[in-house]
Write a protein that holds these residues in place. Structure first.
Motif, PDB file in Angstrom:
ATOM      1  N   ILE A 137     -34.979  59.852 -70.788  1.00  0.00           N
ATOM      2  CA  ILE A 137     -36.431  60.056 -70.871  1.00  0.00           C
ATOM      3  C   ILE A 137     -37.152  59.084 -69.950  1.00  0.00           C
ATOM      4  CG2 ILE A 137     -38.438  59.882 -72.402  1.00  0.00           C
ATOM      5  CD1 ILE A 137     -36.529  60.792 -74.690  1.00  0.00           C
ATOM      6  N   ALA A 138     -36.699  57.818 -69.940  1.00  0.00           N
ATOM      7  CA  ALA A 138     -37.321  56.816 -69.082  1.00  0.00           C
ATOM      8  C   ALA A 138     -37.126  57.161 -67.609  1.00  0.00           C
ATOM      9  CB  ALA A 138     -36.732  55.436 -69.377  1.00  0.00           C
ATOM     10  N   GLY A 139     -35.909  57.598 -67.253  1.00  0.00           N
ATOM     11  CA  GLY A 139     -35.636  57.940 -65.855  1.00  0.00           C
ATOM     12  C   GLY A 139     -36.509  59.064 -65.344  1.00  0.00           C
ATOM     13  N   PHE A 140     -36.636  60.121 -66.145  1.00  0.00           N
ATOM     14  CA  PHE A 140     -37.494  61.229 -65.726  1.00  0.00           C
ATOM     15  C   PHE A 140     -38.971  60.824 -65.719  1.00  0.00           C
ATOM     16  CE2 PHE A 140     -33.929  64.129 -67.200  1.00  0.00           C
ATOM     17  CZ  PHE A 140     -33.567  64.459 -65.903  1.00  0.00           C
ATOM     18  N   SER A 141     -39.353  59.924 -66.618  1.00  0.00           N
ATOM     19  CA  SER A 141     -40.729  59.435 -66.621  1.00  0.00           C
ATOM     20  C   SER A 141     -41.022  58.654 -65.337  1.00  0.00           C
ATOM     21  CB  SER A 141     -40.967  58.526 -67.838  1.00  0.00           C
ATOM     22  OG  SER A 141     -40.781  59.245 -69.038  1.00  0.00           O
ATOM     23  N   GLY A 142     -40.037  57.851 -64.898  1.00  0.00           N
ATOM     24  CA  GLY A 142     -40.189  57.141 -63.629  1.00  0.00           C
ATOM     25  C   GLY A 142     -40.347  58.094 -62.462  1.00  0.00           C
ATOM     26  N   GLY A 143     -39.588  59.190 -62.493  1.00  0.00           N
ATOM     27  CA  GLY A 143     -39.728  60.205 -61.448  1.00  0.00           C
ATOM     28  C   GLY A 143     -41.110  60.832 -61.443  1.00  0.00           C
ATOM     29  N   MET A 144     -41.665  61.065 -62.623  1.00  0.00           N
ATOM     30  CA  MET A 144     -43.014  61.642 -62.718  1.00  0.00           C
ATOM     31  C   MET A 144     -44.065  60.686 -62.157  1.00  0.00           C
ATOM     32  SD  MET A 144     -42.979  64.708 -63.961  1.00  0.00           S
ATOM     33  CE  MET A 144     -44.591  64.993 -64.688  1.00  0.00           C
ATOM     34  N   VAL A 145     -43.877  59.387 -62.399  1.00  0.00           N
ATOM     35  CA  VAL A 145     -44.820  58.401 -61.863  1.00  0.00           C
ATOM     36  C   VAL A 145     -44.811  58.441 -60.336  1.00  0.00           C
ATOM     37  CG1 VAL A 145     -45.296  55.925 -61.651  1.00  0.00           C
ATOM     38  CG2 VAL A 145     -44.697  56.894 -63.882  1.00  0.00           C
ATOM     39  N   ILE A 146     -43.611  58.580 -59.746  1.00  0.00           N
ATOM     40  CA  ILE A 146     -43.513  58.637 -58.280  1.00  0.00           C
ATOM     41  C   ILE A 146     -44.085  59.949 -57.744  1.00  0.00           C
ATOM     42  CG2 ILE A 146     -41.878  58.733 -56.347  1.00  0.00           C
ATOM     43  CD1 ILE A 146     -40.083  56.846 -57.988  1.00  0.00           C
ATOM     44  N   LEU A 147     -43.811  61.047 -58.433  1.00  0.00           N
ATOM     45  CA  LEU A 147     -44.299  62.357 -57.989  1.00  0.00           C
ATOM     46  C   LEU A 147     -45.822  62.471 -58.080  1.00  0.00           C
ATOM     47  CD1 LEU A 147     -41.689  64.814 -59.548  1.00  0.00           C
ATOM     48  CD2 LEU A 147     -42.212  64.589 -57.125  1.00  0.00           C
ATOM     49  N   GLU A 148     -46.407  61.902 -59.116  1.00  0.00           N
ATOM     50  CA  GLU A 148     -47.853  61.997 -59.372  1.00  0.00           C
ATOM     51  C   GLU A 148     -48.360  63.447 -59.304  1.00  0.00           C
ATOM     52  OE1 GLU A 148     -50.194  58.187 -57.990  1.00  0.00           O
ATOM     53  OE2 GLU A 148     -49.044  58.973 -56.300  1.00  0.00           O
ATOM     54  N   PRO A 149     -47.789  64.345 -60.139  1.00  0.00           N
ATOM     55  CA  PRO A 149     -48.198  65.755 -60.060  1.00  0.00           C
ATOM     56  C   PRO A 149     -49.641  65.986 -60.492  1.00  0.00           C
ATOM     57  CG  PRO A 149     -46.783  65.377 -61.957  1.00  0.00           C
ATOM     58  CD  PRO A 149     -46.765  64.110 -61.157  1.00  0.00           C
ATOM     59  N   TRP A 150     -50.255  65.001 -61.109  1.00  0.00           N
ATOM     60  CA  TRP A 150     -51.641  65.134 -61.575  1.00  0.00           C
ATOM     61  C   TRP A 150     -52.664  64.787 -60.488  1.00  0.00           C
ATOM     62  CZ3 TRP A 150     -47.939  61.960 -63.804  1.00  0.00           C
ATOM     63  CH2 TRP A 150     -47.935  60.635 -63.345  1.00  0.00           C
ATOM     64  N   THR A 151     -52.204  64.395 -59.283  1.00  0.00           N
ATOM     65  CA  THR A 151     -53.134  64.020 -58.221  1.00  0.00           C
ATOM     66  C   THR A 151     -53.254  65.129 -57.180  1.00  0.00           C
ATOM     67  OG1 THR A 151     -51.426  62.993 -56.855  1.00  0.00           O
ATOM     68  CG2 THR A 151     -52.484  61.606 -58.527  1.00  0.00           C
ATOM     69  N   ASP A 152     -54.313  65.060 -56.382  1.00  0.00           N
ATOM     70  CA  ASP A 152     -54.525  66.050 -55.317  1.00  0.00           C
ATOM     71  C   ASP A 152     -53.508  65.904 -54.196  1.00  0.00           C
ATOM     72  OD1 ASP A 152     -56.708  67.049 -56.674  1.00  0.00           O
ATOM     73  OD2 ASP A 152     -58.159  65.782 -55.612  1.00  0.00           O
ATOM     74  N   PHE A 154     -50.343  65.578 -54.504  1.00  0.00           N
ATOM     75  CA  PHE A 154     -49.028  66.118 -54.866  1.00  0.00           C
ATOM     76  C   PHE A 154     -48.702  67.352 -54.037  1.00  0.00           C
ATOM     77  CE2 PHE A 154     -46.667  69.260 -57.461  1.00  0.00           C
ATOM     78  CZ  PHE A 154     -45.460  68.589 -57.538  1.00  0.00           C
ATOM     79  N   SER A 155     -47.448  67.410 -53.567  1.00  0.00           N
ATOM     80  CA  SER A 155     -46.955  68.556 -52.801  1.00  0.00           C
ATOM     81  C   SER A 155     -45.688  69.089 -53.453  1.00  0.00           C
ATOM     82  CB  SER A 155     -46.650  68.139 -51.356  1.00  0.00           C
ATOM     83  OG  SER A 155     -45.943  69.162 -50.682  1.00  0.00           O
ATOM     84  N   LEU A 156     -45.565  70.407 -53.489  1.00  0.00           N
ATOM     85  CA  LEU A 156     -44.363  71.007 -54.079  1.00  0.00           C
ATOM     86  C   LEU A 156     -43.101  70.598 -53.329  1.00  0.00           C
ATOM     87  CD1 LEU A 156     -45.599  74.630 -54.892  1.00  0.00           C
ATOM     88  CD2 LEU A 156     -45.034  72.815 -56.523  1.00  0.00           C
ATOM     89  N   ALA A 157     -43.242  70.207 -52.057  1.00  0.00           N
ATOM     90  CA  ALA A 157     -42.075  69.769 -51.285  1.00  0.00           C
ATOM     91  C   ALA A 157     -41.425  68.543 -51.910  1.00  0.00           C
ATOM     92  CB  ALA A 157     -42.488  69.461 -49.844  1.00  0.00           C
ATOM     93  N   ALA A 158     -42.202  67.757 -52.648  1.00  0.00           N
ATOM     94  CA  ALA A 158     -41.656  66.563 -53.296  1.00  0.00           C
ATOM     95  C   ALA A 158     -40.630  66.913 -54.373  1.00  0.00           C
ATOM     96  CB  ALA A 158     -42.785  65.736 -53.895  1.00  0.00           C
ATOM     97  N   LEU A 159     -40.638  68.168 -54.835  1.00  0.00           N
ATOM     98  CA  LEU A 159     -39.669  68.590 -55.848  1.00  0.00           C
ATOM     99  C   LEU A 159     -38.293  68.879 -55.243  1.00  0.00           C
ATOM    100  CD1 LEU A 159     -41.892  70.994 -57.998  1.00  0.00           C
ATOM    101  CD2 LEU A 159     -41.205  68.647 -58.546  1.00  0.00           C
TER     102      LEU A 159
END
Length: 304
Positions: A137-152, A154-159
């Motif tokens: 859970i922590a690892g995926f949470s860290g990934g979400m922080v780096i991805l920042e999908p809630w910001t403008d 964010f790009s789908l290429a980051a996935l």
């Protein structure tokens, strides 16, 4: 006594240096792939083909020397599945490097061990335990922080690197399955033999295989360094326990950041640092849990 003590440190020191060397080699590979795709316009499928085709060329003499015995297998279906996962993972990774800055890509692909934990539970019914669930859970949470999908921004290429991490986790799980009946040589050779023609077809479908000029030499360098990195990884695991060398693998993060900065001027954003710290910390937590499990198993075996 000092000579004996010095000798006892030789193997761990060699293992640590080999793991760091592998990380540095992979960082240069990623830099070469990013330069050839992002800057010089080589299709990502062509870059992936060249990287692994050279690995096959290095392995071919071994295949020819051992003859048909090198390809003896009792699990052809699992080899095909493993190659399928690996191909998708490689294609997603190189496509990600063509669009995503290297610091972000390498941090996100470090979520792969957490996909392995999920896959081991879902497909092999392995007991995960509270510590590993927390780390996942922590690892995926860290990934979400780096991805920042809630910001403008964010790009789908980051996935794409996240997808690569998931499919490489699948490759690792199938590898674990294969090691129950297959030897390491056959597992490695089958992967290279199956990867290359599939990568070639994908490269041809995107307009061709042969790059020119600087792009060609960058991809040849990536291929050579891929072989070197895998050799150094083998040396590291031969000289010391996986639990000892694994922390040195995390040095690939700063090494890739350094390559990205000096080669392209890429610098991580503020959100990267807390996210990367969480991912690395969660990975170390998994490693410590693995050490405890191994110790308990050894103690139980000794009692029996």
């Amino acid at each position: 006594m000092p000579a004996t003590l010095s000798k006892s440190f030789q193997k761990p020191l060699l293992a640590a240096l080999a793991m760091v060397g592998a990380g540095a080699s992979f960082a240069l590979v990623n830099g070469a792939l990013q330069a050839s795709t992002m800057q010089l316009g080589v299709p990502s499928t062509s870059a992936a083909f060249w990287q692994y085709a050279l690995g096959l060329l290095v392995a071919l003499p071994f295949v020819l020397r051992r003859g048909p015995r090198a390809l003896k297998t009792r699990q052809p279906g699992w080899h095909l599945l493993r190659a399928g996962f690996a191909v998708i993972g490689i294609q997603l990774w190189v496509a990600g490097l063509a669009k995503v800055e290297i610091w972000q890509a390498i941090a996100l692909v470090m979520t792969s061990p957490f996909f392995v934990i999920l896959g081991a539970k879902l497909f092999f019914g392995e007991r995960v335990g509270a510590v590993r669930w927390l780390a996942t859970i922590a690892g995926f949470s860290g990934g979400m922080v780096i991805l920042e999908p809630w910001t403008d921004s964010f790009s789908l290429a980051a996935l794409l690197p996240v997808g690569a991490a998931a499919f490489w986790a699948g490759t690792s799980l199938v590898t674990k399955k294969l090691t129950q009946t297959e030897n390491a040589d056959s597992i490695t050779l089958y992967l290279l033999l199956l990867l290359t023609p599939v990568n070639a077809v994908l490269a041809l479908g995107e307009g061709g295989i042969l790059p020119s000029g600087n792009a060609f030499w960058l991809l040849v360098g990536a291929g050579v360094l891929t072989v070197l990195a895998n050799y150094l990884l083998t040396v590291a695991y031969q000289q010391a326990d996986a639990a000892f060398v694994q922390p040195f693998d995390h040095l690939k993060l700063p090494l890739n950041i350094a390559v990205g900065f000096f080669a392209f001027g890429f610098a991580p954003t503020g959100a990267f640092w807390p996210g990367a710290l969480v991912i690395v910390g969660a990975s170390l937590l998994v490693m410590l849990d693995e050490q405890k499990r191994a110790s308990r198993q050894s103690a139980d075996a000794a009692k029996a």
